[in-house]
Motif scaffolding. Sequence first.
Motif, mmCIF file in Angstrom:
data_model
loop_
_atom_site.group_PDB
_atom_site.id
_atom_site.type_symbol
_atom_site.label_atom_id
_atom_site.label_comp_id
_atom_site.label_asym_id
_atom_site.label_seq_id
_atom_site.Cartn_x
_atom_site.Cartn_y
_atom_site.Cartn_z
ATOM 1 N N PRO A 144 0.730 -1.293 -0.089
ATOM 2 C CA PRO A 144 0.021 0.134 0.074
ATOM 3 C C PRO A 144 0.827 1.340 0.030
ATOM 4 O O PRO A 144 1.832 1.247 0.574
ATOM 5 C CB PRO A 144 -0.729 -0.111 1.460
ATOM 6 C CG PRO A 144 -0.859 -1.435 1.607
ATOM 7 C CD PRO A 144 0.517 -2.077 1.281
ATOM 8 N N ILE A 145 0.350 2.322 -0.461
ATOM 9 C CA ILE A 145 0.864 3.689 -0.507
ATOM 10 C C ILE A 145 0.049 4.283 0.721
ATOM 11 O O ILE A 145 -1.172 4.172 0.644
ATOM 12 C CB ILE A 145 0.473 4.487 -2.013
ATOM 13 C CG1 ILE A 145 1.454 3.721 -2.948
ATOM 14 C CG2 ILE A 145 1.079 5.873 -1.676
ATOM 15 C CD1 ILE A 145 0.903 4.147 -4.331
ATOM 16 N N TYR A 146 0.690 4.972 1.389
ATOM 17 C CA TYR A 146 0.040 5.661 2.504
ATOM 18 C C TYR A 146 0.308 7.376 2.414
ATOM 19 O O TYR A 146 1.248 7.613 1.963
ATOM 20 C CB TYR A 146 0.683 5.441 3.996
ATOM 21 C CG TYR A 146 0.483 4.048 4.361
ATOM 22 C CD1 TYR A 146 -0.706 3.862 5.215
ATOM 23 C CD2 TYR A 146 1.155 2.905 3.975
ATOM 24 C CE1 TYR A 146 -0.982 2.527 5.570
ATOM 25 C CE2 TYR A 146 0.640 1.645 4.405
ATOM 26 C CZ TYR A 146 -0.356 1.301 5.397
ATOM 27 O OH TYR A 146 -0.465 0.351 5.791
ATOM 28 N N ALA A 147 -0.645 7.941 2.601
ATOM 29 C CA ALA A 147 -0.744 9.475 2.515
ATOM 30 C C ALA A 147 -1.012 9.771 3.969
ATOM 31 O O ALA A 147 -1.950 9.356 4.486
ATOM 32 C CB ALA A 147 -1.726 10.332 1.653
ATOM 33 N N THR A 148 -0.087 10.702 4.677
ATOM 34 C CA THR A 148 -0.301 10.887 5.876
ATOM 35 C C THR A 148 -0.203 12.526 6.184
ATOM 36 O O THR A 148 0.506 13.261 5.593
ATOM 37 C CB THR A 148 0.653 10.240 7.062
ATOM 38 O OG1 THR A 148 1.932 10.497 6.780
ATOM 39 C CG2 THR A 148 0.539 8.789 6.853
#
Length: 170
Positions: A144-148
Amino acid sequence: MINIKKLSVALKNKDTVRWIIKDGYSYILTEHFGLKTKKEIKGSALTALIKIIGGIPQEGQGLENHYGLRSQLNKDKIDSTISLFNISNRYKSVEFTHLIQQLDQNLYSIFKADTYIYADKTYVDLINLNKKDIEFVGRDKISPIYATKEEEKILIVPVRLREELQYLTA
């Protein structure tokens, strides 16, 4: 950072949807994306979730619709779902390139790590890219790619393409 107004579009035609409310956060997870937010779920997003899930979970509760079968989540499923939002130290910074690729009728946003990572633009649109200091992390084409940003998180499952696009190969 999370654009709740785009959530109803992202929820269309999902086979599995989970909605958990715990410690003041809403966790919404499908087979393609997930989000963690303290924002109030309202408007068309709330309507879509109620239609899919059949209700609104209470604090500490999780509801799921899995292929039309609605159920309440047990503690183990709640904990395992929430743990998906814990980013391990194996993840590293990835670059959001602002490039979009159209294949057939689908649009894909492109991220750059050691390789290029493609994500369905519908789910990337859940991120308000006008906000500053959004951190993007990932590992590879299948993680997964995470945007935080602060305590908000979005995870997006990448799309596997059969072949690399020629104009991106070096």
